[in-house]
Design a protein around this motif. Structure first.
Motif, PDB file in Angstrom:
ATOM      1  N   GLN A  76       0.842  -1.199   0.000  1.00  0.00           N
ATOM      2  CA  GLN A  76       0.000   0.000   0.000  1.00  0.00           C
ATOM      3  C   GLN A  76       0.872   1.241   0.000  1.00  0.00           C
ATOM      4  O   GLN A  76       1.954   1.259   0.605  1.00  0.00           O
ATOM      5  CB  GLN A  76      -0.918   0.002   1.219  1.00  0.00           C
ATOM      6  N   SER A  88      -6.982  -2.665   5.340  1.00  0.00           N
ATOM      7  CA  SER A  88      -7.582  -2.762   4.009  1.00  0.00           C
ATOM      8  C   SER A  88      -8.739  -3.748   4.078  1.00  0.00           C
ATOM      9  O   SER A  88      -8.700  -4.720   4.836  1.00  0.00           O
ATOM     10  CB  SER A  88      -6.545  -3.235   2.994  1.00  0.00           C
ATOM     11  N   ARG A  89      -9.754  -3.500   3.260  1.00  0.00           N
ATOM     12  CA  ARG A  89     -10.986  -4.293   3.333  1.00  0.00           C
ATOM     13  C   ARG A  89     -11.115  -5.209   2.122  1.00  0.00           C
ATOM     14  O   ARG A  89     -10.996  -4.778   0.977  1.00  0.00           O
ATOM     15  CB  ARG A  89     -12.197  -3.360   3.425  1.00  0.00           C
ATOM     16  N   TYR A  90     -11.333  -6.487   2.405  1.00  0.00           N
ATOM     17  CA  TYR A  90     -11.596  -7.514   1.407  1.00  0.00           C
ATOM     18  C   TYR A  90     -13.079  -7.870   1.526  1.00  0.00           C
ATOM     19  O   TYR A  90     -13.602  -7.984   2.638  1.00  0.00           O
ATOM     20  CB  TYR A  90     -10.746  -8.752   1.661  1.00  0.00           C
ATOM     21  N   GLU A 101     -17.096  -9.480   5.030  1.00  0.00           N
ATOM     22  CA  GLU A 101     -15.911  -8.644   4.859  1.00  0.00           C
ATOM     23  C   GLU A 101     -14.833  -9.086   5.823  1.00  0.00           C
ATOM     24  O   GLU A 101     -15.120  -9.620   6.902  1.00  0.00           O
ATOM     25  CB  GLU A 101     -16.230  -7.161   5.091  1.00  0.00           C
ATOM     26  N   GLN A 103     -10.717  -7.732   7.196  1.00  0.00           N
ATOM     27  CA  GLN A 103      -9.757  -6.639   7.168  1.00  0.00           C
ATOM     28  C   GLN A 103      -8.361  -7.171   7.446  1.00  0.00           C
ATOM     29  O   GLN A 103      -8.175  -8.120   8.216  1.00  0.00           O
ATOM     30  CB  GLN A 103     -10.117  -5.581   8.210  1.00  0.00           C
ATOM     31  N   PRO A 146      -8.634  -5.319  -2.118  1.00  0.00           N
ATOM     32  CA  PRO A 146      -8.724  -3.880  -1.836  1.00  0.00           C
ATOM     33  C   PRO A 146      -8.145  -3.045  -2.975  1.00  0.00           C
ATOM     34  O   PRO A 146      -7.058  -3.329  -3.479  1.00  0.00           O
ATOM     35  CB  PRO A 146      -7.910  -3.712  -0.546  1.00  0.00           C
ATOM     36  N   THR A 148      -6.853  -0.262  -2.897  1.00  0.00           N
ATOM     37  CA  THR A 148      -5.683   0.518  -2.483  1.00  0.00           C
ATOM     38  C   THR A 148      -4.413  -0.318  -2.408  1.00  0.00           C
ATOM     39  O   THR A 148      -3.344   0.229  -2.122  1.00  0.00           O
ATOM     40  CB  THR A 148      -5.930   1.119  -1.090  1.00  0.00           C
ATOM     41  N   GLU A 188     -14.407   1.567   0.379  1.00  0.00           N
ATOM     42  CA  GLU A 188     -14.114   0.152   0.161  1.00  0.00           C
ATOM     43  C   GLU A 188     -14.217  -0.135  -1.328  1.00  0.00           C
ATOM     44  O   GLU A 188     -14.808   0.633  -2.086  1.00  0.00           O
ATOM     45  CB  GLU A 188     -15.084  -0.742   0.925  1.00  0.00           C
ATOM     46  N   THR A 189     -13.627  -1.262  -1.735  1.00  0.00           N
ATOM     47  CA  THR A 189     -13.635  -1.611  -3.149  1.00  0.00           C
ATOM     48  C   THR A 189     -15.047  -1.692  -3.696  1.00  0.00           C
ATOM     49  O   THR A 189     -15.333  -1.199  -4.798  1.00  0.00           O
ATOM     50  CB  THR A 189     -12.899  -2.950  -3.360  1.00  0.00           C
TER      51      THR A 189
END
Length: 391
Positions: A76, A88-90, A101, A103, A146, A148, A188-189
């Motif tokens: 990142q 970061s969020r998956y 979700e 993280q 994610p 990012t 978030e994505t």
């Protein structure tokens, strides 16, 4: 944590969607949104990182597993080596809905700032991404990475097999744009506007949006040209040409024609929607570049040019919209599958009055979702329904 043992999953059994190339590394799998030859032409460190980030990239599989784990090497962008990175969020989706979700903090950072633009990679440990409490019913999932992070998949485990999803004919959408389409300032994505639109309409998205870019780079046009057949290509062009004061109108117009000509070499009859910029007050009628307001401690964009500069050939958003509309009108007699979409119908001045941009340039989470909903309504649903008229 459950007591059910987890079993290793063969990474080659996973389907990667939303990437143009998947590299088999000594450690695992690394999806890319540009092919190797194009990555070699990336002109700066900032784009090297943002084009490597996983906007729209996801794994597809079907499983009855209640627990799924991934080991990832995630990178990142960070301004220095010491700052604390947010998780970061998956996201796990099925039938267009987010159902779980997880993280994880990226272990590796790409140290970059415009005061220190060297782009140094500081290696760190892998991250564990864990989903649990899933229903023990075979379900087809997409696991979104994610937006990012540049992500290398190292290992996968689950308490039931992960199998390839059922083959089905999917409406395939390729989108190219800037940080607005990449998702900068989204939360978030699955909250970035292209993913919002794709999930709402059940289309297969390949998101070739790169923060800081969308400057009519020829290697991007060739990448789109070389992609397999698509049902829709959309190109959101303009804001970063103004932000960076990168072109004059004399260069802009033939560059747009050349970009379209290159794509048409590989997709001669695919519908292309050319999307002009959304509302951005500082550079609506004034020329770029956009600069930070020195009177504010918080990021706030203002115009570095003037309306008089536009008269001399510099670009504003209004002049870009007019030029794009004229280009589409001129080309449409020979190319009936090319259409223009005014970005102000996605986010205009009235929207800005009630939903302002948090830095006077990038949409926040609310506007990201608004744009996604409107693009789905104006473009994707009509096309999916077989009514591909002028958006």
């Amino acid at each position: 944590m459950t007591g059910t043992p987890l079993h290793d999953i063969d990474l080659d059994d996973l389907v990667v969607r939303g990437a143009v190339e998947v590299e088999r590394t000594p450690r695992g799998l690394r999806p890319h949104r540009l092919p190797a030859w194009a990555r070699a032409q990336v002109p700066d460190a900032f784009m090297a990182q943002t084009s490597a980030e996983s906007a729209g990239v996801r794994l597809a599989f079907r499983t009855a597993a209640t627990t799924i784990e991934l080991d990832v090497s995630a990178r990142q962008m960070a301004p220095d080596e010491a700052s604390v990175l947010p998780p970061s969020r998956y996201a796990l989706t099925t039938a267009g809905r987010v159902v779980a979700e997880a993280q994880a903090v990226a272990g590796t950072r790409y140290v970059f700032s415009f005061d220190d633009p060297s782009g140094r990679i500081v290696e760190g440990p892998p991250s564990l991404v864990r989903f649990e409490g899933l229903p023990a019913v075979e379900t087809e999932y997409e696991l979104w990475m994610p937006f990012t992070n540049a992500v290398e998949l190292l290992a996968a485990r689950a308490d039931a097999p992960l199998q390839r999803p059922a083959e089905r004919a999917a409406f395939r959408w390729i989108h190219h744009g800037s940080s607005i389409s990449h998702g900068y300032r989204a939360d978030e994505t699955t909250g970035t506007w292209p993913v919002v639109a794709a999930l709402a309409t059940d289309v297969a998205l390949t998101n070739l949006a790169f923060s800081g870019s969308a400057m009519l780079d020829p290697f991007t046009a060739r990448t789109i040209r070389d992609e397999p057949a698509a049902d829709l290509i959309s190109l959101k062009i303009g804001i970063n040409l103004v932000n960076g004061d990168a072109m004059r109108m004399r260069a802009f117009r033939p560059a747009v024609d050349g970009f379209l000509d290159t794509i048409r070499e590989g997709h001669p009859t695919t519908p292309i929607v050319l999307v002009s910029p959304i509302h951005c007050e500082p550079v609506e009628t004034a020329a770029g570049p956009t600069v930070q307001d020195p009177a504010r401690s918080y990021e706030w964009s203002i115009a570095g040019g003037t309306e008089a500069d536009v008269a001399l050939g510099k670009l504003s958003l209004s002049s870009i919209r007019a030029a794009l509309a004229e280009i589409v009108e001129r080309r449409s007699a020979a190319d009936p599958h090319l259409r223009y979409l005014d970005g102000l119908t996605l986010y205009g001045a009235a929207d800005a009055a009630r939903m302002p941009l948090p830095d006077n340039l990038h949409p926040g989470p609310d506007v990201q979702r608004l744009i996604g909903d409107r693009f789905a309504a104006q473009v994707l649903r009509p096309m999916r329904n077989g009514h591909a008229g002028q958006p």
